[in-house]
Design a protein around this motif. Structure first.
Motif, PDB file in Angstrom:
ATOM      1  N   ILE A 221       0.875  -1.174   0.000  1.00 32.60           N
ATOM      2  CA  ILE A 221       0.000   0.000   0.000  1.00 32.60           C
ATOM      3  C   ILE A 221       0.912   1.223   0.000  1.00 32.60           C
ATOM      4  CG2 ILE A 221      -1.812   1.264   1.228  1.00 32.60           C
ATOM      5  CD1 ILE A 221      -2.478  -1.433   2.657  1.00 32.60           C
ATOM      6  N   ALA A 222       0.895   1.969  -1.094  1.00 33.53           N
ATOM      7  CA  ALA A 222       1.829   3.085  -1.231  1.00 33.53           C
ATOM      8  C   ALA A 222       1.204   4.386  -0.763  1.00 33.53           C
ATOM      9  CB  ALA A 222       2.280   3.208  -2.665  1.00 33.53           C
ATOM     10  N   ILE A 223       2.020   5.203  -0.108  1.00 33.96           N
ATOM     11  CA  ILE A 223       1.571   6.510   0.349  1.00 33.96           C
ATOM     12  C   ILE A 223       1.738   7.518  -0.785  1.00 33.96           C
ATOM     13  CG2 ILE A 223       2.061   8.395   1.955  1.00 33.96           C
ATOM     14  CD1 ILE A 223       3.035   6.073   3.914  1.00 33.96           C
ATOM     15  N   GLU A 224       2.884   7.431  -1.432  1.00 39.25           N
ATOM     16  CA  GLU A 224       3.195   8.324  -2.538  1.00 39.25           C
ATOM     17  C   GLU A 224       2.741   7.666  -3.845  1.00 39.25           C
ATOM     18  OE1 GLU A 224       7.427  10.574  -3.075  1.00 39.25           O
ATOM     19  OE2 GLU A 224       7.257   8.525  -3.766  1.00 39.25           O
ATOM     20  N   VAL A 225       2.294   8.488  -4.778  1.00 40.78           N
ATOM     21  CA  VAL A 225       1.980   7.928  -6.099  1.00 40.78           C
ATOM     22  C   VAL A 225       2.751   8.687  -7.157  1.00 40.78           C
ATOM     23  CG1 VAL A 225       0.200   7.623  -7.866  1.00 40.78           C
ATOM     24  CG2 VAL A 225      -0.290   7.069  -5.490  1.00 40.78           C
ATOM     25  N   GLY A 226       3.565   7.978  -7.920  1.00 49.34           N
ATOM     26  CA  GLY A 226       4.341   8.591  -8.993  1.00 49.34           C
ATOM     27  C   GLY A 226       5.165   9.788  -8.537  1.00 49.34           C
ATOM     28  N   GLY A 227       5.710   9.704  -7.345  1.00 46.07           N
ATOM     29  CA  GLY A 227       6.600  10.757  -6.866  1.00 46.07           C
ATOM     30  C   GLY A 227       5.885  11.969  -6.275  1.00 46.07           C
ATOM     31  N   THR A 228       4.567  11.901  -6.175  1.00 43.03           N
ATOM     32  CA  THR A 228       3.864  13.044  -5.582  1.00 43.03           C
ATOM     33  C   THR A 228       3.308  12.704  -4.207  1.00 43.03           C
ATOM     34  OG1 THR A 228       1.876  12.404  -6.781  1.00 43.03           O
ATOM     35  CG2 THR A 228       3.211  14.162  -7.747  1.00 43.03           C
ATOM     36  N   GLU A 229       3.323  13.700  -3.346  1.00 46.37           N
ATOM     37  CA  GLU A 229       2.832  13.494  -1.986  1.00 46.37           C
ATOM     38  C   GLU A 229       1.311  13.436  -1.984  1.00 46.37           C
ATOM     39  OE1 GLU A 229       4.575  16.602   0.342  1.00 46.37           O
ATOM     40  OE2 GLU A 229       6.564  15.661   0.273  1.00 46.37           O
ATOM     41  N   PRO A 230       0.742  12.711  -1.035  1.00 43.12           N
ATOM     42  CA  PRO A 230      -0.718  12.595  -0.988  1.00 43.12           C
ATOM     43  C   PRO A 230      -1.371  13.897  -0.523  1.00 43.12           C
ATOM     44  CG  PRO A 230       0.277  11.477   0.889  1.00 43.12           C
ATOM     45  CD  PRO A 230       1.409  11.947   0.029  1.00 43.12           C
ATOM     46  N   SER A 231      -2.555  14.150  -1.032  1.00 43.82           N
ATOM     47  CA  SER A 231      -3.324  15.306  -0.570  1.00 43.82           C
ATOM     48  C   SER A 231      -3.908  14.986   0.809  1.00 43.82           C
ATOM     49  CB  SER A 231      -4.470  15.579  -1.552  1.00 43.82           C
ATOM     50  OG  SER A 231      -5.390  14.508  -1.491  1.00 43.82           O
ATOM     51  N   ALA A 232      -4.533  15.987   1.433  1.00 44.98           N
ATOM     52  CA  ALA A 232      -5.083  15.775   2.775  1.00 44.98           C
ATOM     53  C   ALA A 232      -6.132  14.664   2.771  1.00 44.98           C
ATOM     54  CB  ALA A 232      -5.686  17.073   3.302  1.00 44.98           C
ATOM     55  N   SER A 233      -6.988  14.654   1.745  1.00 47.36           N
ATOM     56  CA  SER A 233      -8.038  13.625   1.727  1.00 47.36           C
ATOM     57  C   SER A 233      -7.440  12.246   1.422  1.00 47.36           C
ATOM     58  CB  SER A 233      -9.120  13.989   0.708  1.00 47.36           C
ATOM     59  OG  SER A 233      -8.619  13.852  -0.598  1.00 47.36           O
ATOM     60  N   GLU A 234      -6.426  12.228   0.569  1.00 46.14           N
ATOM     61  CA  GLU A 234      -5.750  10.958   0.283  1.00 46.14           C
ATOM     62  C   GLU A 234      -5.072  10.422   1.538  1.00 46.14           C
ATOM     63  OE1 GLU A 234      -4.723  11.919  -4.411  1.00 46.14           O
ATOM     64  OE2 GLU A 234      -3.262  12.362  -2.851  1.00 46.14           O
ATOM     65  N   LEU A 235      -4.468  11.354   2.275  1.00 52.46           N
ATOM     66  CA  LEU A 235      -3.791  10.986   3.516  1.00 52.46           C
ATOM     67  C   LEU A 235      -4.770  10.363   4.512  1.00 52.46           C
ATOM     68  CD1 LEU A 235      -0.866  11.198   4.378  1.00 52.46           C
ATOM     69  CD2 LEU A 235      -1.362  13.426   5.410  1.00 52.46           C
ATOM     70  N   SER A 236      -5.944  10.957   4.609  1.00 42.78           N
ATOM     71  CA  SER A 236      -6.894  10.417   5.590  1.00 42.78           C
ATOM     72  C   SER A 236      -7.423   9.055   5.140  1.00 42.78           C
ATOM     73  CB  SER A 236      -8.029  11.405   5.898  1.00 42.78           C
ATOM     74  OG  SER A 236      -8.852  11.555   4.787  1.00 42.78           O
ATOM     75  N   ALA A 237      -7.515   8.852   3.825  1.00 42.06           N
ATOM     76  CA  ALA A 237      -7.908   7.527   3.319  1.00 42.06           C
ATOM     77  C   ALA A 237      -6.855   6.469   3.669  1.00 42.06           C
ATOM     78  CB  ALA A 237      -8.106   7.586   1.808  1.00 42.06           C
ATOM     79  N   ILE A 238      -5.575   6.863   3.564  1.00 40.37           N
ATOM     80  CA  ILE A 238      -4.485   5.937   3.916  1.00 40.37           C
ATOM     81  C   ILE A 238      -4.545   5.586   5.403  1.00 40.37           C
ATOM     82  CG2 ILE A 238      -1.972   5.698   4.123  1.00 40.37           C
ATOM     83  CD1 ILE A 238      -1.845   7.615   1.624  1.00 40.37           C
ATOM     84  N   LEU A 239      -4.763   6.627   6.223  1.00 39.20           N
ATOM     85  CA  LEU A 239      -4.847   6.401   7.667  1.00 39.20           C
ATOM     86  C   LEU A 239      -5.980   5.442   8.009  1.00 39.20           C
ATOM     87  CD1 LEU A 239      -4.158   9.996   9.062  1.00 39.20           C
ATOM     88  CD2 LEU A 239      -2.757   7.943   9.398  1.00 39.20           C
ATOM     89  N   GLU A 240      -7.106   5.635   7.328  1.00 39.41           N
ATOM     90  CA  GLU A 240      -8.269   4.780   7.559  1.00 39.41           C
ATOM     91  C   GLU A 240      -7.940   3.322   7.227  1.00 39.41           C
ATOM     92  OE1 GLU A 240     -12.602   4.871   5.645  1.00 39.41           O
ATOM     93  OE2 GLU A 240     -11.840   6.868   6.193  1.00 39.41           O
ATOM     94  N   THR A 241      -7.312   3.125   6.069  1.00 42.29           N
ATOM     95  CA  THR A 241      -6.901   1.773   5.661  1.00 42.29           C
ATOM     96  C   THR A 241      -5.943   1.159   6.674  1.00 42.29           C
ATOM     97  OG1 THR A 241      -7.032   2.506   3.373  1.00 42.29           O
ATOM     98  CG2 THR A 241      -5.901   0.415   3.767  1.00 42.29           C
ATOM     99  N   ALA A 242      -4.949   1.954   7.084  1.00 43.79           N
ATOM    100  CA  ALA A 242      -3.942   1.453   8.020  1.00 43.79           C
ATOM    101  C   ALA A 242      -4.583   0.991   9.327  1.00 43.79           C
ATOM    102  CB  ALA A 242      -2.901   2.533   8.289  1.00 43.79           C
ATOM    103  N   LEU A 243      -5.541   1.794   9.813  1.00 43.91           N
ATOM    104  CA  LEU A 243      -6.196   1.432  11.068  1.00 43.91           C
ATOM    105  C   LEU A 243      -7.066   0.193  10.890  1.00 43.91           C
ATOM    106  CD1 LEU A 243      -7.072   5.028  12.337  1.00 43.91           C
ATOM    107  CD2 LEU A 243      -5.446   3.425  13.389  1.00 43.91           C
TER     108      LEU A 243
END
Ligand code: ZN
Length: 297
Positions: A221-243
């Protein structure tokens, strides 16, 4: 007359001795200069080319192949190179024309061109609707993290070295066979090590491990996509998945900033663990990464 013949024979013997003594030195001087893009390729070329090659590597320790720019001394080494083994990493696209004009005779081989690449994962499900708007698929360049693909790369390198230096083809081939046996041992060790892992999903900042994950039945499960940092909403989606997946470790790479990985780790009450796909000792490094995954998943 007899003396003359004796002298002639002795001279002949001396000449034979002299040439056989200097032969190894000459061979040393005749090492083929080879340039590669990244450190794991240096490992493969040195293992296969052995005493017949001197390897110049572009992306040195700590550098990122996504943003790298060659140094003058590397361009100088490149101008002496007989072969450039490209592997499809980002900086090659921007620099290859300059490499060719610095050394028009150099044979350029892209060891990734007969490897089937996987599209870069779009890790945000809610973006699926926009998929069609993408101009072209971005392909994941990190092919060498899969030992199975590494075997293809090794065969390709051995084939190319043999064709530019056919005199030593037998030598390259036997080094290749030895390396392939070691890689096969590595594959069975990794399979064994990861077999009983219950949690097979892992969170990683830079998406370098998809080929490895696919080979061994894991899911990156990647945080970065194609060398770009995740946006705030993308970040919260990652956090949700991780939890939801009960993920406690965020893998990050020493070549990149670990800031976002640390933020995520603190949010999920976990920790950041560093792994790199760019270590020079490719074989040892995959063993280390496997151990690290096993200890942390
Ligand atoms: Zn990368």
């Amino acid at each position: 007359m007899k003396n003359k013949l004796m002298l002639f024979i002795m001279f002949g013997l001396a000449l034979i001795l002299f040439t056989s003594c200097t032969a190894p030195d000459q061979a040393d001087n005749e090492k083929m200069n080879i340039t590669v893009s990244i450190l794991p390729e240096k490992f493969f070329v040195e293992r296969i080319g052995g005493e017949h090659v001197a390897v110049n590597v572009m992306v040195g320790p700590g550098d990122s192949p996504h943003t790298y720019e060659p140094k003058p001394e590397q361009m100088a080494a490149l101008s002496q190179s007989k072969v450039y083994f490209a592997i499809g990493v980002e900086f090659e696209g921007a620099w290859m024309d300059k490499f060719i004009s610095a050394n028009p005779q150099m044979v350029i081989v892209d060891v990734s061109d007969n490897v089937e690449k996987i599209p870069m994962e779009d890790h945000h499900d809610e973006d699926d609707a926009e998929e069609d708007e993408h101009d072209g698929e971005e392909l994941d360049p990190h092919i060498w993290t899969s030992p199975e693909i590494a075997k293809t790369i090794a065969r390709r390198i051995a084939g190319e070295l043999s064709s530019v230096d056919s005199q030593n083809a037998g030598y390259y081939h036997s080094n290749l066979e030895e390396l392939l046996t070691e890689i096969e041992q590595l594959q069975s060790d990794i399979r064994e090590d990861l077999r009983d892992l219950e949690n097979r999903k892992f969170l990683v900042f830079h998406p370098a491990w998809d080929y490895f994950a696919r080979e061994f039945g894991l899911e990156e499960i990647a945080i970065e996509v194609g060398g770009t940092e995740p946006s705030a909403s993308e970040l919260s989606a990652i956090l949700e998945t991780a939890l939801k997946e009960n993920i406690r470790v965020v893998f990050a790479q020493p070549e990149f900033s670990t800031q976002i990985a640390e933020y995520i780790a603190s949010e999920i009450n976990g920790e950041v663990v560093l792994i790199t796909p760019l270590a020079e000792n490719w074989l040892e490094n995959l063993r280390t990464v496997t151990r690290t995954l096993k200890e942390n998943l």
